[in-house]
Design a protein around this motif. Structure first.
Motif, PDB file in Angstrom:
ATOM      1  N   TRP A 151       0.832  -1.201   0.000  1.00 51.19           N
ATOM      2  CA  TRP A 151       0.000   0.000   0.000  1.00 51.19           C
ATOM      3  C   TRP A 151       0.867   1.253   0.000  1.00 51.19           C
ATOM      4  O   TRP A 151       0.606   2.201  -0.745  1.00 51.19           O
ATOM      5  N   VAL A 152       1.903   1.274   0.851  1.00 51.82           N
ATOM      6  CA  VAL A 152       2.785   2.441   0.925  1.00 51.82           C
ATOM      7  C   VAL A 152       3.500   2.655  -0.408  1.00 51.82           C
ATOM      8  O   VAL A 152       3.617   3.783  -0.892  1.00 51.82           O
ATOM      9  N   THR A 153       3.963   1.580  -1.027  1.00 52.26           N
ATOM     10  CA  THR A 153       4.640   1.683  -2.321  1.00 52.26           C
ATOM     11  C   THR A 153       3.698   2.255  -3.373  1.00 52.26           C
ATOM     12  O   THR A 153       4.074   3.139  -4.147  1.00 52.26           O
ATOM     13  N   ASN A 154       2.475   1.776  -3.419  1.00 55.17           N
ATOM     14  CA  ASN A 154       1.496   2.296  -4.374  1.00 55.17           C
ATOM     15  C   ASN A 154       1.180   3.765  -4.111  1.00 55.17           C
ATOM     16  O   ASN A 154       1.061   4.566  -5.043  1.00 55.17           O
ATOM     17  N   TYR A 155       1.049   4.119  -2.845  1.00 60.19           N
ATOM     18  CA  TYR A 155       0.762   5.507  -2.469  1.00 60.19           C
ATOM     19  C   TYR A 155       1.892   6.430  -2.921  1.00 60.19           C
ATOM     20  O   TYR A 155       1.654   7.479  -3.510  1.00 60.19           O
ATOM     21  N   GLU A 156       3.127   6.028  -2.643  1.00 62.41           N
ATOM     22  CA  GLU A 156       4.282   6.854  -3.019  1.00 62.41           C
ATOM     23  C   GLU A 156       4.434   6.930  -4.534  1.00 62.41           C
ATOM     24  O   GLU A 156       4.779   7.981  -5.070  1.00 62.41           O
ATOM     25  N   ALA A 214       2.077   6.823  -6.732  1.00 63.32           N
ATOM     26  CA  ALA A 214       1.037   7.730  -7.232  1.00 63.32           C
ATOM     27  C   ALA A 214       1.410   9.179  -6.959  1.00 63.32           C
ATOM     28  O   ALA A 214       1.134  10.067  -7.773  1.00 63.32           O
ATOM     29  N   LYS A 215       2.062   9.442  -5.830  1.00 68.11           N
ATOM     30  CA  LYS A 215       2.453  10.809  -5.475  1.00 68.11           C
ATOM     31  C   LYS A 215       3.460  11.372  -6.486  1.00 68.11           C
ATOM     32  O   LYS A 215       3.415  12.544  -6.821  1.00 68.11           O
ATOM     33  N   TYR A 216       4.349  10.512  -6.977  1.00 73.37           N
ATOM     34  CA  TYR A 216       5.357  10.930  -7.944  1.00 73.37           C
ATOM     35  C   TYR A 216       4.991  10.500  -9.355  1.00 73.37           C
ATOM     36  O   TYR A 216       5.839  10.444 -10.231  1.00 73.37           O
ATOM     37  N   GLY A 217       3.746  10.185  -9.593  1.00 77.55           N
ATOM     38  CA  GLY A 217       3.313   9.662 -10.882  1.00 77.55           C
ATOM     39  C   GLY A 217       3.594  10.582 -12.056  1.00 77.55           C
ATOM     40  O   GLY A 217       3.757  11.791 -11.911  1.00 77.55           O
ATOM     41  N   VAL A 218       3.648  10.004 -13.232  1.00 74.85           N
ATOM     42  CA  VAL A 218       3.940  10.733 -14.466  1.00 74.85           C
ATOM     43  C   VAL A 218       2.934  11.859 -14.669  1.00 74.85           C
ATOM     44  O   VAL A 218       3.284  12.947 -15.127  1.00 74.85           O
ATOM     45  N   LYS A 219       1.696  11.651 -14.305  1.00 76.97           N
ATOM     46  CA  LYS A 219       0.654  12.660 -14.496  1.00 76.97           C
ATOM     47  C   LYS A 219       0.808  13.851 -13.558  1.00 76.97           C
ATOM     48  O   LYS A 219       0.269  14.919 -13.816  1.00 76.97           O
ATOM     49  N   GLN A 266      10.000   2.187   8.939  1.00 76.83           N
ATOM     50  CA  GLN A 266      10.496   3.227   8.052  1.00 76.83           C
ATOM     51  C   GLN A 266       9.478   3.553   6.969  1.00 76.83           C
ATOM     52  O   GLN A 266       9.288   4.725   6.622  1.00 76.83           O
ATOM     53  N   MET A 267       8.833   2.546   6.434  1.00 71.33           N
ATOM     54  CA  MET A 267       7.818   2.771   5.397  1.00 71.33           C
ATOM     55  C   MET A 267       6.644   3.572   5.956  1.00 71.33           C
ATOM     56  O   MET A 267       6.127   4.468   5.299  1.00 71.33           O
ATOM     57  N   PRO A 293       0.042   1.395 -18.971  1.00 67.24           N
ATOM     58  CA  PRO A 293      -1.393   1.421 -18.664  1.00 67.24           C
ATOM     59  C   PRO A 293      -2.061   0.049 -18.689  1.00 67.24           C
ATOM     60  O   PRO A 293      -2.957  -0.213 -17.884  1.00 67.24           O
ATOM     61  N   ALA A 294      -1.637  -0.831 -19.583  1.00 61.61           N
ATOM     62  CA  ALA A 294      -2.261  -2.152 -19.674  1.00 61.61           C
ATOM     63  C   ALA A 294      -2.081  -2.948 -18.377  1.00 61.61           C
ATOM     64  O   ALA A 294      -2.932  -3.767 -18.022  1.00 61.61           O
ATOM     65  N   LEU A 295      -1.001  -2.680 -17.661  1.00 60.00           N
ATOM     66  CA  LEU A 295      -0.738  -3.362 -16.394  1.00 60.00           C
ATOM     67  C   LEU A 295      -1.056  -2.486 -15.189  1.00 60.00           C
ATOM     68  O   LEU A 295      -0.820  -2.883 -14.050  1.00 60.00           O
ATOM     69  N   LYS A 296      -1.564  -1.292 -15.459  1.00 60.97           N
ATOM     70  CA  LYS A 296      -1.893  -0.321 -14.413  1.00 60.97           C
ATOM     71  C   LYS A 296      -0.677  -0.014 -13.541  1.00 60.97           C
ATOM     72  O   LYS A 296      -0.749   0.022 -12.318  1.00 60.97           O
ATOM     73  N   ILE A 297       0.470   0.208 -14.201  1.00 64.33           N
ATOM     74  CA  ILE A 297       1.715   0.517 -13.511  1.00 64.33           C
ATOM     75  C   ILE A 297       2.163   1.917 -13.901  1.00 64.33           C
ATOM     76  O   ILE A 297       2.165   2.270 -15.074  1.00 64.33           O
ATOM     77  N   SER A 298       2.526   2.707 -12.929  1.00 67.55           N
ATOM     78  CA  SER A 298       3.101   4.028 -13.150  1.00 67.55           C
ATOM     79  C   SER A 298       4.159   4.233 -12.074  1.00 67.55           C
ATOM     80  O   SER A 298       3.833   4.390 -10.894  1.00 67.55           O
ATOM     81  N   LEU A 299       5.425   4.197 -12.467  1.00 66.84           N
ATOM     82  CA  LEU A 299       6.515   4.275 -11.506  1.00 66.84           C
ATOM     83  C   LEU A 299       7.412   5.478 -11.788  1.00 66.84           C
ATOM     84  O   LEU A 299       7.715   5.774 -12.937  1.00 66.84           O
ATOM     85  N   PRO A 300       7.865   6.154 -10.731  1.00 70.59           N
ATOM     86  CA  PRO A 300       8.768   7.286 -10.916  1.00 70.59           C
ATOM     87  C   PRO A 300      10.208   6.805 -11.103  1.00 70.59           C
ATOM     88  O   PRO A 300      10.574   5.711 -10.687  1.00 70.59           O
ATOM     89  N   ILE A 301      11.016   7.640 -11.741  1.00 63.68           N
ATOM     90  CA  ILE A 301      12.451   7.399 -11.870  1.00 63.68           C
ATOM     91  C   ILE A 301      13.135   8.555 -11.131  1.00 63.68           C
ATOM     92  O   ILE A 301      12.923   9.711 -11.452  1.00 63.68           O
ATOM     93  N   PHE A 302      13.926   8.215 -10.126  1.00 61.70           N
ATOM     94  CA  PHE A 302      14.603   9.211  -9.311  1.00 61.70           C
ATOM     95  C   PHE A 302      16.051   9.379  -9.744  1.00 61.70           C
ATOM     96  O   PHE A 302      16.648   8.490 -10.317  1.00 61.70           O
ATOM     97  N   LYS A 303      16.614  10.528  -9.412  1.00 58.19           N
ATOM     98  CA  LYS A 303      18.024  10.795  -9.688  1.00 58.19           C
ATOM     99  C   LYS A 303      18.837  10.156  -8.565  1.00 58.19           C
ATOM    100  O   LYS A 303      18.788  10.567  -7.418  1.00 58.19           O
TER     101      LYS A 303
END
Length: 103
Positions: A26-31, A33-38, A67-68, A87-97
């Motif tokens: 849940w925490v991973t999904n929440y985070e 979404a917070k940094y999502g591409v949109k 920590q989480m 989108p087909a897998l409902k995945i949206s992940l951020p890429i950090f520096k």
């Protein structure tokens, strides 16, 4: 009365331990979404890409549940420089520096 309180405390601890994986998910999904591409702009990606990043991969450790949980309430913004969306897998992940380490 003390037995009931002890039983309730043990039950709550057991439920937390059993649902540990779900909490982390849940925490991973929440985070994510917070940094999502949109939610980010190309201008922000460009600014973040100019920042220095931590690339010490030996410092990476699996975060604990505590920590989480603390990280959800942490207001620190990490330098996101892009994202991957499938989108087909409902995945949206951020890429950090660099490597993002939780405090």
């Amino acid at each position: 009365m003390k037995r009931r309180i002890l039983a309730l405390v043990l039950l709550l601890i057991g439920l937390i331990l059993i649902s540990n994986t779900q909490i982390l998910s849940w925490v991973t999904n929440y985070e994510s979404a917070k940094y999502g591409v949109k939610n980010e702009s190309a201008k922000l990606y460009k600014l973040n890409n100019q920042k220095a990043g931590n690339f010490d991969y030996n410092s990476v450790k699996v975060p604990s549940t505590t920590q989480m949980a603390k990280h959800v309430f942490d207001k620190t913004r990490y330098p996101v420089i892009g994202g991957i969306a499938v989108p087909a897998l409902k995945i949206s992940l951020p890429i950090f520096k660099g490597v993002v380490l939780m405090k």
